[in-house]
Design an enzyme around this catalytic site. Structure first.
Site, PDB file in Angstrom:
ATOM      1  N   MET B   1       1.187  -1.138   0.250  1.00  0.00           N
ATOM      2  CA  MET B   1       0.406   0.326  -0.060  1.00  0.00           C
ATOM      3  C   MET B   1       1.028   1.100   0.045  1.00  0.00           C
ATOM      4  O   MET B   1       1.467   1.274   0.844  1.00  0.00           O
ATOM      5  CB  MET B   1      -0.887  -0.004   1.195  1.00  0.00           C
ATOM      6  CG  MET B   1      -2.008   1.134   1.165  1.00  0.00           C
ATOM      7  SD  MET B   1      -3.544   1.034   1.697  1.00  0.00           S
ATOM      8  CE  MET B   1      -2.047   0.702   3.832  1.00  0.00           C
ATOM      9  N   CYS B   2       0.489   1.906  -0.706  1.00  0.00           N
ATOM     10  CA  CYS B   2       1.079   3.183  -0.722  1.00  0.00           C
ATOM     11  C   CYS B   2       0.048   4.635  -0.845  1.00  0.00           C
ATOM     12  O   CYS B   2      -1.140   4.532  -0.885  1.00  0.00           O
ATOM     13  CB  CYS B   2       2.007   3.736  -2.162  1.00  0.00           C
ATOM     14  SG  CYS B   2       3.611   2.380  -1.629  1.00  0.00           S
ATOM     15  N   GLY B   3       0.391   5.766  -0.266  1.00  0.00           N
ATOM     16  CA  GLY B   3      -0.325   6.488  -0.598  1.00  0.00           C
ATOM     17  C   GLY B   3       0.083   7.742  -1.612  1.00  0.00           C
ATOM     18  O   GLY B   3       1.437   8.446  -1.936  1.00  0.00           O
ATOM     19  N   ARG B  32      -0.964   5.508   4.650  1.00  0.00           N
ATOM     20  CA  ARG B  32      -0.943   4.644   3.637  1.00  0.00           C
ATOM     21  C   ARG B  32       0.572   4.227   2.842  1.00  0.00           C
ATOM     22  O   ARG B  32       0.679   3.396   2.442  1.00  0.00           O
ATOM     23  CB  ARG B  32      -1.303   5.034   2.371  1.00  0.00           C
ATOM     24  CG  ARG B  32      -3.174   5.595   2.323  1.00  0.00           C
ATOM     25  CD  ARG B  32      -3.345   5.332   0.860  1.00  0.00           C
ATOM     26  NE  ARG B  32      -3.157   4.500  -0.291  1.00  0.00           N
ATOM     27  CZ  ARG B  32      -4.374   3.844  -0.441  1.00  0.00           C
ATOM     28  NH1 ARG B  32      -5.094   3.383   0.010  1.00  0.00           N
ATOM     29  NH2 ARG B  32      -3.281   2.309  -1.206  1.00  0.00           N
TER      30      ARG B  32
END
Lengths: 226, 299
Positions: B1-3, B32
């Site tokens: 997950m990343c933002g 995130r």
């Protein structure tokens, strides 16, 4: 009417109040949700919950009995695994709304993204607009009514749910076929739209889709292949 | 997950607040991606024909003044440096491609974050909140910016592995997702002369876009080709000198929300980052359709 301002109050505190038996019969107003996750998750009693604004992921998940209205858009996983009650999204909903839900009624007045009603297990879902790809993937029972269009691979690998679509279907998934609309289906569709309070106009344009039942039944003709 | 976050200012009066709102959006995406963060800010362009290069040194005692003098001598033009912790923005009176090449040839100890006329890329390992503070992100004005918070899944947590990745002059990429064919694609791109600083999958996507653009593709064509050649899950935001573009993979596995008002256009992995922007109550809000390219550009 208790009001929870999510600018000041933690989501956990709100949800705890909804799990309290004393909440039965109460009306809750939630303001400034600002895309927060897990708003009104696990409401257990017959309450009226109005959320003024856009919510993040998993809103109204595991709902029982409560009537939840989102006056805005909902992020991914809205009303996932709900068992009863009603969840209404006045705007659009993101991916997999109504996922694995066992019962109750989910209404999205706008559109939804992909995988609407994935693995639904008895919930009734009425969408005023269109849905994204892979909707009703592995749907097991319940009804999915789509007044607009459906994205690709509708009803892929589905079991015994019923799908009604008023608009165009981009493509059907594996083992999903069109089925004739008989008077009993027309009556069922009318009732679902009525419960959802969605005016879909002339319903004669709707088509019905369901499982061809070729994928999940053991086929005696293929016995030698196992 | 990343933002991922992206902000494009439409109303020039808001340009002074680009950094402020970028910071608010990025901070909201901390959950995130708590491992590291980065931002690409397009602002304060140098004159046409001059260069702005952002570099990173692992040496805390690095002699930036000596580098500036060297640059002045090498090009016979003015050069200036602005140091931000372990990273520095160099302004040089020669074209960006030459400046970049000279730095690569003569100072291999430096990592080049970005090169162009207006782009500045900063990145840092650790909490996004710390990154925002350390690089005084809120103080920046500018026309548009992209940001990224990283939760590593494919490769190590270092500043070099952090996004955004440069994809060419004034171009950069931020990525939420994971690519499955990046090892093979990296080898193909290496054979075509590209170099990679890390084993990160997103850097391969950046390299792929850089290669397509170098071959003459427009940004739209490069992204169309990416849809064919990249296997995996992604939401990409691609910054260019005059705007940015957004692309979600055909299956639509990774989240993205877009919003627009008369004053700004924004994208983010989640709405809560956009909820920090002024006038969001009146914004048009939607999710990008998978495999469709969205872009904003200055008129």
């Amino acid at each position: 009417m208790p009001t929870f301002d999510l600018k000041d109050v933690d989501v956990r505190e709100l949800n705890q109040a909804l799990h309290d038996e004393a909440s039965a019969g109460a009306e809750f107003k939630i303001i400034n949700p600002n895309g927060k996750h897990s708003v009104a998750v696990g409401a257990m009693y017959s309450t009226q919950i109005d959320i003024e604004g856009h919510v993040g992921y998993y809103c109204a998940g595991m709902n029982q009995q409560a009537t939840v209205t989102v006056h805005g858009n909902a992020g991914s996983g809205c009303a996932e695994n709900m068992t009863s009650g009603q969840v209404r999204v006045k705007g659009n909903a993101s991916q997999y709304c109504g996922a694995t839900a066992h019962g109750g009624l989910l209404v999205v007045e706008g559109d939804t993204a992909a995988r609407c009603g994935i693995s639904m297990k008895g919930v009734d879902i009425v969408i005023g607009g269109s849905v994204g790809n892979m909707s009703a993937f592995m749907a097991q029972s319940g009804h999915l009514v789509i007044c607009g269009d459906a994205g690709e691979a509708l009803g892929d690998s589905m079991y015994e749910a019923r799908i009604y679509v008023g608009g165009e279907v981009a493509s059907l998934g594996a083992d999903c076929i069109e089925k004739p609309i008989k008077s009993e289906h027309e009556a069922e569709l009318k009732e679902l739209l009525g419960q959802a309070g969605i005016d879909a106009g002339d319903i004669s344009r709707f088509r019905r889709y369901g499982s061809a039942r070729k994928l999940y039944n053991f086929n005696i003709d293929h016995a030698g292949e196992y | 997950m990343c933002g991922i976050v992206g902000l494009f200012i439409k109303n020039p009066k808001m340009e002074a607040e680009l950094g402020k709102y970028l910071s608010l959006m990025l901070a909201e995406m901390t959950d995130r991606g708590p491992d590291s963060a980065g931002a690409a800010i397009y602002h304060d362009p140098v004159a046409v024909g001059a260069a702005k290069v952002t570099v990173l040194s692992e040496d805390p005692e690095y002699r930036w003044d000596a580098l500036t003098q060297e640059l002045q001598q090498a090009f016979g033009q003015d050069a200036a440096v602005a140091v931000h912790r372990d990273q520095a923005v160099l302004k040089i009176g020669t074209n960006p491609a030459d400046a970049q090449r000279w730095l690569q040839d003569n100072h291999p100890e430096l990592r080049i974050n970005s090169a162009g006329e207006s782009i500045e890329i900063f990145k840092g390992k650790g909490s996004p909140i710390e990154f925002i503070k350390n690089f005084e992100l809120a103080s920046y004005s500018g026309s548009h910016a992209l940001g990224h918070t990283r939760m590593a899944t494919e490769s190590a947590i270092t500043t070099e592995h952090s996004h955004p990745f440069s994809t060419g002059l004034d171009l950069c990429l931020v990525h939420n997702g994971s690519l499955s064919n990046h090892n093979r694609l990296r080898e193909v791109l290496r054979k075509r002369g590209l170099t990679f600083q890390t084993d990160n999958d997103s850097e391969v996507a950046a390299g792929y876009l850089a290669w397509r653009l170098h071959e003459g593709d427009t940004l739209d064509q490069a992204l169309q080709n990416a849809l064919r050649d990249l296997d995996g899950f992604y939401t990409f935001a691609i910054g260019s000198k005059d705007g940015f573009a957004v692309l979600v993979d055909p299956i639509g596995c990774k989240p993205a929300v877009m919003a627009e008002t008369e004053d700004w256009a924004a994208m983010s992995s989640e709405f809560r980052a956009i909820a920090t922007l002024p006038g969001v109550d009146q914004a048009k809000i939607w999710e990008p359709t998978p495999a469709k390219i969205y872009s904003w550009h200055q008129e």
